[in-house]
Motif scaffolding. Sequence first.
Motif, PDB file in Angstrom:
ATOM      1  N   LEU A 104      -4.295   3.468   3.298  1.00  0.00           N
ATOM      2  CA  LEU A 104      -4.972   2.436   4.062  1.00  0.00           C
ATOM      3  C   LEU A 104      -6.471   2.696   4.152  1.00  0.00           C
ATOM      4  CD1 LEU A 104      -2.539   2.006   7.106  1.00  0.00           C
ATOM      5  CD2 LEU A 104      -2.575   0.702   4.969  1.00  0.00           C
ATOM      6  N   CYS A 118       2.542   1.267   4.070  1.00  0.00           N
ATOM      7  CA  CYS A 118       1.222   1.542   4.680  1.00  0.00           C
ATOM      8  C   CYS A 118       0.808   2.999   4.505  1.00  0.00           C
ATOM      9  CB  CYS A 118       1.240   1.186   6.161  1.00  0.00           C
ATOM     10  SG  CYS A 118       1.505  -0.568   6.501  1.00  0.00           S
ATOM     11  N   VAL A 174      -1.698  -5.057   2.528  1.00  0.00           N
ATOM     12  CA  VAL A 174      -1.767  -5.092   3.993  1.00  0.00           C
ATOM     13  C   VAL A 174      -2.563  -6.289   4.470  1.00  0.00           C
ATOM     14  CG1 VAL A 174      -2.817  -3.955   5.982  1.00  0.00           C
ATOM     15  CG2 VAL A 174      -1.343  -2.658   4.439  1.00  0.00           C
ATOM     16  N   ASP A 225      -8.108  -2.116   6.379  1.00  0.00           N
ATOM     17  CA  ASP A 225      -6.677  -2.374   6.536  1.00  0.00           C
ATOM     18  C   ASP A 225      -6.229  -2.089   7.964  1.00  0.00           C
ATOM     19  OD1 ASP A 225      -6.302  -3.016   3.804  1.00  0.00           O
ATOM     20  OD2 ASP A 225      -6.003  -0.909   3.285  1.00  0.00           O
ATOM     21  N   PRO A 269       2.315   8.535   5.615  1.00  0.00           N
ATOM     22  CA  PRO A 269       1.357   7.659   6.302  1.00  0.00           C
ATOM     23  C   PRO A 269       0.790   8.363   7.543  1.00  0.00           C
ATOM     24  CG  PRO A 269       3.438   6.514   5.862  1.00  0.00           C
ATOM     25  CD  PRO A 269       3.671   7.956   5.576  1.00  0.00           C
ATOM     26  N   ASN A 326       0.812  -1.224   0.000  1.00  0.00           N
ATOM     27  CA  ASN A 326       0.000   0.000   0.000  1.00  0.00           C
ATOM     28  C   ASN A 326       0.844   1.271   0.000  1.00  0.00           C
ATOM     29  OD1 ASN A 326      -1.537  -2.313   1.106  1.00  0.00           O
ATOM     30  ND2 ASN A 326      -3.213  -0.859   1.295  1.00  0.00           N
ATOM     31  N   LEU A 371      -4.738  -4.801  10.743  1.00  0.00           N
ATOM     32  CA  LEU A 371      -3.457  -4.649  11.433  1.00  0.00           C
ATOM     33  C   LEU A 371      -3.646  -4.628  12.949  1.00  0.00           C
ATOM     34  CD1 LEU A 371      -1.814  -1.981   9.108  1.00  0.00           C
ATOM     35  CD2 LEU A 371      -0.933  -4.291   9.513  1.00  0.00           C
ATOM     36  N   ALA A 411       3.132  -2.494  11.419  1.00  0.00           N
ATOM     37  CA  ALA A 411       3.090  -1.515  10.325  1.00  0.00           C
ATOM     38  C   ALA A 411       4.407  -0.741  10.354  1.00  0.00           C
ATOM     39  CB  ALA A 411       1.909  -0.573  10.485  1.00  0.00           C
TER      40      ALA A 411
END
Length: 382
Positions: A248, A245, A231, A252, A278, A223, A256, A263
């Motif tokens: 997301l 990541c 993910v 997702d 992110p 991702n 996680l 992550a």
Amino acid sequence: MSLLVTNIGELVTNDPDTGVLLDAAVVLDGERIVWAGPRLSAPDADERLDAGGGAVIPGFVDSHAHLVFAGDRAGEFEARMNGEPYTGGGIRTTVAATRAAGDDELLAGARRLVLEARRQGTTTVEIKSGYGLSVEDEARSLRIARQLTDETTFLGAHVVPAEYADDPDGYVALVSGPMLEAVTPYAKWIDVFCDRGAFDGDQAREVLTAGVKAGLMPRVHANQLVAGPGVRLAVELGAASADHCTHLSDADVAALAGSETVATLLPGAEFSTRSPYPDARRLLDAGVTVALATDCNPGSSYTSSMPFCLALAVREMRMTPAEALWAATAGGARALRRDDIGVVRAGARGDLVVLDAPSYLHLAYRPGVPLIKTVLHDGVPQ
């Protein structure tokens, strides 16, 4: 030979039983820590290292790096700074240079980066292949990486090389078969770039499943460029980490949060590609375990500096300084499924960093300043 590190103004242990200690000391015997606590209670040792009132932290754990390559891509960086988007296509440029380079050149380049990272406090580094993309070149990349670290990752599924442009499934079969067989003696992990322009979910699952069957442990490039299956595939297969990541969905994040998959965020890549960072705050608030790493590579994040990535995480990704330091040390250890690094406690490896600053807060407070005073790796001052 035992060593007493004393006169520590602030000791960050990452040990929930001790936390942050003031006026502290640490005793090492050989490669291991044997004691940590108040300075006045420290046992004697054969030698002493005076921290001068500075802070001491665990050595940084860089759990995502691509260090075996030849050449650079400074021109590509300039083009991005002039407005061209990052697509990942430049990986093939590095593949051509790496294939043309000799073993000695590749080893010297990777060793230079490991030592460069060490001077900046990194005591454990993971090294991926992925710039050979042939049976011979992937195997030699991992042979070279194994000379520098035990944390070696087979990334034959980085992109489809030019010679397989019209037969990507044929390349997946090569990666999952003859290439995997050739690299297994030198690799601990298997990785795949599951994203736009690289490998789709079915291809990634085929590669990772084959790697697990061969005894390697999975991790996933997931991702980074777009939202996709990476993910959730990582979580499904019990991967140690899903890395990048950047894009997301709520599903997702929930996946996680309900897993042991870390992550791993790589803010150096967003800095270098002018991409959105992110949302670390979203992940942390959901209960996801987060690590920070450099993604050191010649194309999208040519930095070996964990302190720089830590400062980016605080400034751009809404992490607190404490969260960022934990992610760059204990979080990286979690992403490598290690409990003997990223922490200061009896039995852990003797990996410490003495700062030329009174507190770990200065790592984000004074970005770009060389605050690493002394690095101890396996109990030995570097």
